[in-house]
Structure formats: structure tokens, C-alpha cells
Design an enzyme around this catalytic site. Structure first.
Site, PDB file in Angstrom:
ATOM      1  N   SER A  90       0.793  -1.228   0.000  1.00  0.00           N
ATOM      2  CA  SER A  90       0.000   0.000   0.000  1.00  0.00           C
ATOM      3  C   SER A  90       0.831   1.288   0.000  1.00  0.00           C
ATOM      4  O   SER A  90       0.449   2.260  -0.649  1.00  0.00           O
ATOM      5  CB  SER A  90      -0.965   0.010   1.187  1.00  0.00           C
ATOM      6  OG  SER A  90      -0.270  -0.062   2.410  1.00  0.00           O
ATOM      7  N   LYS A  91       1.959   1.328   0.711  1.00  0.00           N
ATOM      8  CA  LYS A  91       2.754   2.558   0.687  1.00  0.00           C
ATOM      9  C   LYS A  91       3.310   2.805  -0.705  1.00  0.00           C
ATOM     10  O   LYS A  91       3.319   3.940  -1.190  1.00  0.00           O
ATOM     11  CB  LYS A  91       3.903   2.508   1.697  1.00  0.00           C
ATOM     12  CG  LYS A  91       4.725   3.798   1.688  1.00  0.00           C
ATOM     13  CD  LYS A  91       5.846   3.802   2.702  1.00  0.00           C
ATOM     14  CE  LYS A  91       6.632   5.106   2.633  1.00  0.00           C
ATOM     15  NZ  LYS A  91       7.744   5.147   3.612  1.00  0.00           N
ATOM     16  N   CYS A 190       0.062  -3.708  10.675  1.00  0.00           N
ATOM     17  CA  CYS A 190       0.883  -3.846   9.475  1.00  0.00           C
ATOM     18  C   CYS A 190       2.035  -4.819   9.729  1.00  0.00           C
ATOM     19  O   CYS A 190       2.686  -4.779  10.778  1.00  0.00           O
ATOM     20  CB  CYS A 190       1.424  -2.479   9.068  1.00  0.00           C
ATOM     21  SG  CYS A 190       2.607  -2.539   7.698  1.00  0.00           S
ATOM     22  N   ASP A 197      -4.276  -1.456  11.913  1.00  0.00           N
ATOM     23  CA  ASP A 197      -5.226  -1.491  10.802  1.00  0.00           C
ATOM     24  C   ASP A 197      -6.596  -1.795  11.394  1.00  0.00           C
ATOM     25  O   ASP A 197      -6.776  -2.817  12.071  1.00  0.00           O
ATOM     26  CB  ASP A 197      -4.852  -2.575   9.787  1.00  0.00           C
ATOM     27  CG  ASP A 197      -3.514  -2.317   9.114  1.00  0.00           C
ATOM     28  OD1 ASP A 197      -3.215  -1.140   8.831  1.00  0.00           O
ATOM     29  OD2 ASP A 197      -2.772  -3.280   8.872  1.00  0.00           O
ATOM     30  N   HIS A 229      -3.695  -6.680   5.269  1.00  0.00           N
ATOM     31  CA  HIS A 229      -5.155  -6.851   5.242  1.00  0.00           C
ATOM     32  C   HIS A 229      -5.565  -8.132   4.503  1.00  0.00           C
ATOM     33  O   HIS A 229      -6.370  -8.928   5.003  1.00  0.00           O
ATOM     34  CB  HIS A 229      -5.823  -5.671   4.523  1.00  0.00           C
ATOM     35  CG  HIS A 229      -5.479  -4.318   5.033  1.00  0.00           C
ATOM     36  ND1 HIS A 229      -4.208  -3.799   4.983  1.00  0.00           N
ATOM     37  CD2 HIS A 229      -6.256  -3.346   5.572  1.00  0.00           C
ATOM     38  CE1 HIS A 229      -4.212  -2.572   5.479  1.00  0.00           C
ATOM     39  NE2 HIS A 229      -5.444  -2.275   5.851  1.00  0.00           N
ATOM     40  N   ARG A 258      -5.878   4.648   4.810  1.00  0.00           N
ATOM     41  CA  ARG A 258      -4.594   5.202   5.237  1.00  0.00           C
ATOM     42  C   ARG A 258      -3.894   5.709   3.990  1.00  0.00           C
ATOM     43  O   ARG A 258      -3.829   5.012   2.985  1.00  0.00           O
ATOM     44  CB  ARG A 258      -3.735   4.159   5.941  1.00  0.00           C
ATOM     45  CG  ARG A 258      -2.376   4.718   6.381  1.00  0.00           C
ATOM     46  CD  ARG A 258      -1.496   3.663   6.991  1.00  0.00           C
ATOM     47  NE  ARG A 258      -2.072   3.150   8.234  1.00  0.00           N
ATOM     48  CZ  ARG A 258      -1.744   1.989   8.773  1.00  0.00           C
ATOM     49  NH1 ARG A 258      -0.879   1.205   8.161  1.00  0.00           N
ATOM     50  NH2 ARG A 258      -2.292   1.608   9.905  1.00  0.00           N
ATOM     51  N   GLY A 259      -3.371   6.938   4.071  1.00  0.00           N
ATOM     52  CA  GLY A 259      -2.679   7.499   2.924  1.00  0.00           C
ATOM     53  C   GLY A 259      -3.573   7.652   1.706  1.00  0.00           C
ATOM     54  O   GLY A 259      -3.110   7.563   0.571  1.00  0.00           O
TER      55      GLY A 259
END
Length: 282
Positions: A90-91, A190, A197, A229, A258-259
Site C-alpha cells: 500500500s505505501k 501492518c 489497521d 489486510h 490510510r494514505g
């Protein structure tokens, strides 16, 4: 900690590291994580998975420049097939989307096609992308998970370490029931950063009735568990299938964003159709 948390396949991730934010298009920012990392310990093989499903992503912070340099904004809907070799970290997804910010595209479809191509390449699997103008979504109601919420139980809990022990003998009687159970108490962390999360989960099944107290204790035991997730959802599906042996099973979690991204994985062994409207915490 998950047995694969220090696997070499995770060593190159930007997650948990200081990074530069680029605002011109760069597909190389995307990073994948092999799905086999969590599937292998669960005994799940790519050619014989007990489920199907997708990872549904919502992109809330998506912007680029049109051909004349005027900024455009959209909400993106991405579906990543469960058969892909990798999930998307995800980042890296966030950093990749940031790289669109000062990049010119001829039209919206070029943006959509670029997203589909790059995500498919990174995931090594099927990806579909839809882009929505803001006025297409304005006024959309907050959704909710259909089913019976199991959260308001008068029970004492003092263990928050993940265990499947709660699912031992969690079914009773021979009567077959068909029900949908919901909890908003899902919290995991995470795999890399251990940041929390938060999610809501819907479990739909047909089979011997599952004890709701034991199920809730099992879900709460994820509170100190470190996994992505998608991996948590597959673990929950696999554990319920193994210990409770339902004829039909669907597990769907919608996590808070998030983000600028939220991730909503679902897995099922029947004709389950997930709702895609955001929940109250999203």
C-alpha cells in the site's frame, strides 16, 4: 509475529523506510508482495485454492494534469484478482499515485489504462480500474454490512494474542443454518511497521451454527497480530473453513483508509457478491 515477517521478499520494500515523494509519473515505484508468503504456511496452493475473490481498493487521493495543465481529480475503484502472483504493497501504491500529480495525460481513459497496465504488471495478475468524477459519488449514502452484529456480548477478554484455539469445537448441533455475522472490532497491524489497521468484517456461511462468543474471541485475538489486510482475510477464511467446516463461506473485510487508500478484500467459495459502498469509518 508472522513466520515470514523477515522474509527476503520483504527486504526491498519502501514500507517503514524514509522515502522521497516524486510528483512525475514513475511506474517503478509500485512494489508487490508474493501472496505465497502467507499462503504457503496455511497450506494453500495457487493451483488449488479453496476460494475466489478480489482485493477492492478505493483511491481517494488521485490527481493529474490534463493536456492543458489543468489539475484533474477523481476517485478510483480498483479490483485485484485473488489469482495474482502478488498483492500490491500500500505505501508503494500511494507513492506511485503521487507520481501522477504533475504529469500530463491526454484524457481520463489514458489514466485508467495506465493504472490498469502498471498494477497488472506489478501484481502479475488481472486488475480492473474505474475512475469516478466527484459529482458521480456526491450524495452516495454511507453503507453498512448486512447481518447480525456479534460485538455487544457481555464477556471478559484478557488475551489479545492470535490463536485458533477459540475455533476448536466452535460449532454445535447437527442443524444446518445459514446466517451472516458482522463485527466492527477487527484490528490487526501492518506486517512491517506494526501500525494498527482497523476494519469491519462480514462472515456469511451455511453449515453447523458457529458459537458467536468463540468467533468474537477469535477475531479479537488479531489485535496484536501483524499481517497485511489481504493476508488476514485469507487466514480467517482458512481457519473458519478448517475448524467449522461450513458448506458455504464468504469473508469480507473493509478497512479504514490510510494514505488516501482503503483496502477491502473478500474471499468466498460460493456466489457471494460484495457491497462496495464505503462504511461509516471509511
Amino acid at each position: 509475529m508472522s513466520s515470514y515477517a523477515n522474509h527476503q521478499a520483504l527486504a526491498g520494500l519502501t514500507l517503514g523506510k524514509s522515502t522521497d515523494y516524486r510528483d512525475t509519473y514513475d511506474a517503478s515505484l509500485l512494489q508487490g508482495v508474493p501472496r505465497s508468503l502467507n499462503r504457503d504456511p496455511l497450506g494453500l496452493k495457487a493451483d488449488n485454492l479453496p476460494f475466489h475473490g478480489t482485493d477492492i481498493w478505493t483511491l481517494y487521493e488521485l490527481s493529474w494534469l490534463n493536456a492543458k495543465g489543468l489539475p484533474q481529480v477523481a476517485v478510483g475503484h480498483v479490483e485485484l484478482d485473488y489469482t495474482s502472483v502478488n498483492l500490491i504493497e500500500s505505501k508503494s501504491f500511494k507513492l506511485y499515485l503521487n507520481s501522477f500529480n504533475q504529469t500530463r495525460f491526454n484524457n481520463w481513459d489514458e489514466v485508467r489504462q495506465t493504472l490498469e497496465r502498471d498494477l497488472s504488471t506489478c501484481a502479475q495478475g488481472k486488475v480492473s480500474v474505474a475512475l469516478y468524477r466527484l459529482d458521480e459519488l456526491e450524495g452516495q449514502p454511507i453503507g453498512h454490512f448486512n447481518g447480525t452484529c456479534i460485538d455487544d456480548q457481555d464477556i471478559t477478554i484478557d488475551n489479545y494474542e492470535f490463536t485458533t484455539d477459540y475455533l476448536e469445537n466452535a460449532t454445535s448441533g447437527e442443524k444446518v443454518v445459514e446466517e451472516t455475522l458482522v463485527s466492527h472490532l477487527l484490528k490487526s497491524n501492518c506486517l512491517i511497521t506494526h501500525q494498527p489497521d482497523w476494519g469491519s468484517i462480514q462472515i456469511q456461511y451455511r453449515g453447523r451454527q458457529i458459537d458467536r462468543e468463540k468467533l468474537l474471541r477469535y477475531l479479537v485475538s488479531f489485535r496484536h497480530h501483524n499481517e497485511f489486510h489481504e493476508q488476514c482475510v485469507e487466514r480467517i477464511f482458512n481457519d473458519l473453513l478448517r475448524f467449522c467446516q461450513p458448506e458455504k463461506l464468504s469473508v469480507y473485510a473493509r478497512y479504514t483508509r490510510r494514505g488516501g487508500l482503503d483496502i477491502n478484500p473478500w474471499r468466498s467459495n460460493n456466489d457471494f457478491v460484495p457491497s462496495t459502498t464505503r462504511l461509516v469509518r471509511q
